[in-house]
Enzyme design. Structure first.
Site, PDB file in Angstrom:
ATOM      1  N   GLU A 250       0.889  -1.173   0.000  1.00  0.00           N
ATOM      2  CA  GLU A 250       0.000   0.000   0.000  1.00  0.00           C
ATOM      3  C   GLU A 250       0.919   1.213   0.000  1.00  0.00           C
ATOM      4  O   GLU A 250       1.543   1.527   1.009  1.00  0.00           O
ATOM      5  CB  GLU A 250      -0.906  -0.057   1.235  1.00  0.00           C
ATOM      6  CG  GLU A 250      -2.154   0.813   1.085  1.00  0.00           C
ATOM      7  CD  GLU A 250      -1.914   2.221   1.554  1.00  0.00           C
ATOM      8  OE1 GLU A 250      -1.311   3.016   0.796  1.00  0.00           O
ATOM      9  OE2 GLU A 250      -2.322   2.531   2.686  1.00  0.00           O
ATOM     10  N   CYS A 284      -2.808   8.629   2.996  1.00  0.00           N
ATOM     11  CA  CYS A 284      -2.693   8.115   1.629  1.00  0.00           C
ATOM     12  C   CYS A 284      -3.987   8.329   0.849  1.00  0.00           C
ATOM     13  O   CYS A 284      -3.975   8.387  -0.370  1.00  0.00           O
ATOM     14  CB  CYS A 284      -2.334   6.642   1.676  1.00  0.00           C
ATOM     15  SG  CYS A 284      -3.496   5.658   2.627  1.00  0.00           S
TER      16      CYS A 284
END
Ligand SMILES: NC(=O)C1=CN([C@@H]2O[C@H](COP(=O)(O)OP(=O)(O)OC[C@H]3O[C@@H](n4cnc5c(N)ncnc54)[C@H](O)[C@@H]3O)[C@@H](O)[C@H]2O)C=CC1
Ligand SMILES: O=Cc1ccc(S(=O)(=O)O)cc1
Length: 477
Positions: A250, A284
Site C-alpha cells: 500500500e 494516503c
C-alpha cells in the site's frame, strides 16, 4: 504533560530492551522537543524473533478459528478500554489532534474486530469428485509467519490492518512499526499480546533497511506486507520477488476529486475540508487534486479556501485544535518545497502562512488554484495540507486528468447524475471510489491501490485472504 516512555521490543513473548547500540530521538512535532530515545534492535534480536516465529506458527495455527476470534475480541476490548491512554501517546509522538488520535484508535480496534469475526468464515469448499468413494476438498490455510512494516502517519490503523489480518488467519506476525511513533503501537500490541501464545505477535524497531533485509530474506517468513512510500515499496517488492515471497503493498495516493456541475457544493466543501486536512493531510487517501466543473469552480474555490482558513491550528493535545503540525521537520521542508516548485510552474497560492504557531512543525492549509497538470503538486504525493484545484469543461476531460498521474488509491465524486456515477466508477483508475461522501476506507471492504499505489488489498474478506493459502486435498477410498 503525562510522561512519555519509549517501548521495549516484544520478542518471543517477552518485552525486553533492544540489544542494539543505536538510538533515535522521538520528537514531539508540536514543540520540536525530544520526548525520549528509542533503542533499535540488533541482528541478534531479529534472529531471536525469527526463531520464535516458527514454533509460534505451530501453536497458533492449531487454535480453532472460533477461539482465535474470542482471543482477538478480548484484545480489542482492552484496546477500546485504553483508547484515551493510547490516543495521548499517539498525539504526543505524531502530532495529530487528540480527537483524531482517539478516533484512529477506535478504528484500529474496529478493524481487528472485523478480522477476528471473519476468521470464522475462512471457508473452503467441497468439489464434486470424479470417482465414487473419493472426495475432493479445497482448504484455506494460514500462509505462515508474516513480516509487516507500518508507517508513522496512521500508526494504529495501518498496523491494525496487518495485525488483524495475519492473526485472524492463523499466522504469527513480526511487526516493524515506524520508529517515529513507537509508543502508541506498542500500547496497542500489548493489549493483544496477552491473549496470544508467546511469539505470535512480535514487535521490533530498528534500522528499517536492516530489518527488512533480515526478515524478508529469511526462509521463516512466508508473507510480507508494507505500507509506505513508492521507492521503499519497489525495493521490498524486488527483495520479496527474489525470495519468492508473497507481498501486499500500500504505497500511498494522490486522490482526485471530481465535483460536477450538479453537485451539492455545501456538502462537498464541508466533507472535503475535514477529510483533506485530517492529520494535516498526511493520509494516503487524502483528497488532493480537485477537478471542479467550470461553472462552479469560483464558488467552490471561495468556499473551500474560506473553510480551510478557518481551521484552528495548534498542538494536538489542546482541545480547541482542529489541525496539528506535520510529523517532522523533513515533512515540513518537503511540503514547502513542493508548493514553491508548483508556484514556479504557474499555480496560484490562495492561503497565507500568517498566524502559524512559531514552535513545532506547522504548515498552513495551502490552497493552490489553477495548478497546471505538469506541476509537481499534481504529480508528486504532497503528504501534507495541500489542495490543488483546476476547472474542467467535460466529464471525459475530468476523468482523463484524474487518471493523469502514477497513483491510483482513492477517488471522490460529487454529483447526482447516474450517468456521471457510472462513467466515473467504470473509468477512474483507483482502488476505492466514494460518491457524494468520503467513506473509502471501512473495515468490511477491501482497501488497496492500482498503478504505483501498490497491489493487493487490506480489510474486507480480501484482507484476510492475503494471509491464506489455498490447498487441494484429494482423498481416495
Ligand atoms: N501509504 C502511506 O500511508 C504512506 C506513504 N508515505 C509516503 O512516503 C513519503 C515519504 O515519507 P517517509 O516517512 O520518508 O517514507 P518512507 O517510505 O521512507 O517510510 C515509510 C515507512 O517505511 C519504513 N521504511 C523505510 N525504509 C524501509 C526499508 N528499507 N524497509 C522497510 N521499511 C522501510 C519507514 O520506517 C517508515 O515507517 C511520504 O511523503 C508519502 O508520500 C509515507 C508513509 C505512509
Ligand atoms: O494513510 C492511509 C490511511 C489513513 C487513514 C485510513 S482510515 O480512514 O483511518 O481507515 C486509511 C488509510
Amino acid at each position: 504533560m503525562s510522561a512519555y516512555r519509549c517501548p521495549d521490543l516484544l520478542v518471543g513473548g517477552r518485552w525486553r530492551p533492544a540489544a542494539g547500540e543505536a538510538r533515535v530521538a522521538i520528537v514531539d512535532p508540536a514543540t520540536g522537543e525530544t520526548l525520549d530515545e528509542l533503542a533499535l534492535c540488533s541482528a541478534a534480536d531479529l534472529q531471536e524473533a525469527l526463531d520464535a516465529a516458527g514454533p509460534a506458527f505451530e501453536a497458533w495455527r492449531q487454535v480453532p478459528a472460533h477461539e482465535r476470534c474470542l482471543r482477538l475480541e478480548r484484545g480489542v476490548a482492552r484496546i477500546v478500554g485504553e483508547a484515551d491512554r493510547i490516543a495521548r501517546l499517539l498525539t504526543q509522538e505524531q502530532g495529530k489532534p487528540l480527537a483524531e488520535a482517539r478516533a484512529e484508535c477506535l478504528m484500529a480496534a474496529d478493524l481487528i474486530k472485523w478480522y477476528a469475526e471473519e476468521a470464522r468464515r475462512t471457508y473452503g469448499r467441497i468439489v464434486p469428485a470424479r470417482q465414487p468413494g473419493t472426495r475432493m476438498d479445497v482448504l484455506k490455510v494460514p500462509v505462515g509467519p508474516v513480516a509487516a512494516f507500518s508507517p508513522w502517519n496512521f500508526p494504529l490503523v495501518l498496523s491494525a490492518r496487518k495485525l488483524g489480518g495475519a492473526l485472524a488467519a492463523g499466522c504469527p506476525i513480526v511487526l516493524k512499526a515506524a520508529e517515529e511513533t513507537p509508543a502508541s503501537v506498542a500500547a496497542m500490541v500489548a493489549c493483544l499480546a496477552d491473549e496470544l501464545p508467546p511469539g505470535v505477535i512480535q514487535l521490533v524497531y530498528g534500522v528499517p533497511a536492516e530489518v527488512s533485509q533480515a526478515l524478508v530474506t529469511s526462509p521463516v517468513i512466508r508473507k510480507v506486507s508494507f505500507t509506505g512510500s513508492v521507492p521503499v515499496g519497489r525495493h521490498l517488492a524486488q527483495l520479496a520477488g527474489r525470495h519468492l515471497k508473497r507481498i501486499t503493498l500500500e504505497l500511498g495516493g494522490h486522490a482526485p476529486v471530481i465535483v460536477c456541475e450538479d453537485a451539492d457544493l455545501d456538502r462537498a466543501v464541508r466533507q472535503l475540508v475535514t477529510h483533506k486536512f485530517r492529520n494535516a493531510g498526511q493520509a494516503c487517501l487524502a483528497p488532493t487534486r480537485f477537478f471542479v466543473a467550470r461553472r462552479r469552480y469560483g464558488a467552490f474555490l471561495e468556499a473551500f479556501t474560506e473553510a480551510a482558513r478557518g481551521l484552528k491550528l495548534g498542538p494536538g493535545l489542546q482541545a480547541s485544535t482542529q489541525m496539528g503540525p506535520v510529523a517532522n521537520a523533513r515533512r515540513r521542508t518537503a511540503v514547502q518545497d513542493l508548493v514553491a516548485r508548483s508556484i514556479a510552474c504557474g499555480a496560484r497560492k490562495l492561503s497565507g502562512d500568517a498566524g502559524l504557531p512559531t514552535q513545532g512543525f506547522f504548515v498552513a492549509p495551502t490552497i493552490l488554484a489553477d495548478v497546471p497538470l505538469h506541476a509537481p503538486a499534481m504529480q508528486e504525493e504532497p503528504f501534507g495540507p495541500v489542495a490543488c484545484l483546476l476547472p474542467f469543461d467535460r466529464l471525459d476531460e475530468a476523468i482523463a486528468m484524474a487518471n493523469g498521474n502514477a497513483y491510483g488509491l482513492a477517488g471522490y465524486l460529487y454529483t447526482d447524475s447516474a450517468r456521471a456515477m457510472l462513467q466515473v466508477s467504470e473509468r477512474l483508475e483507483v482502488g476505492s471510489l466514494a460518491i457524494n461522501g468520503i467513506g473509502v476506507s471501512v473495515p468490511e471492504a477491501p482497501f488497496g491501490g492500482v498503478k504505483d499505489s501498490g497491489h493487493g488489498s487490506e480489510s474486507g474478506c480480501e484482507g484476510i485472504e492475503a494471509f491464506l493459502e489455498t490447498r487441494f486435498n484429494h482423498h481416495a477410498a
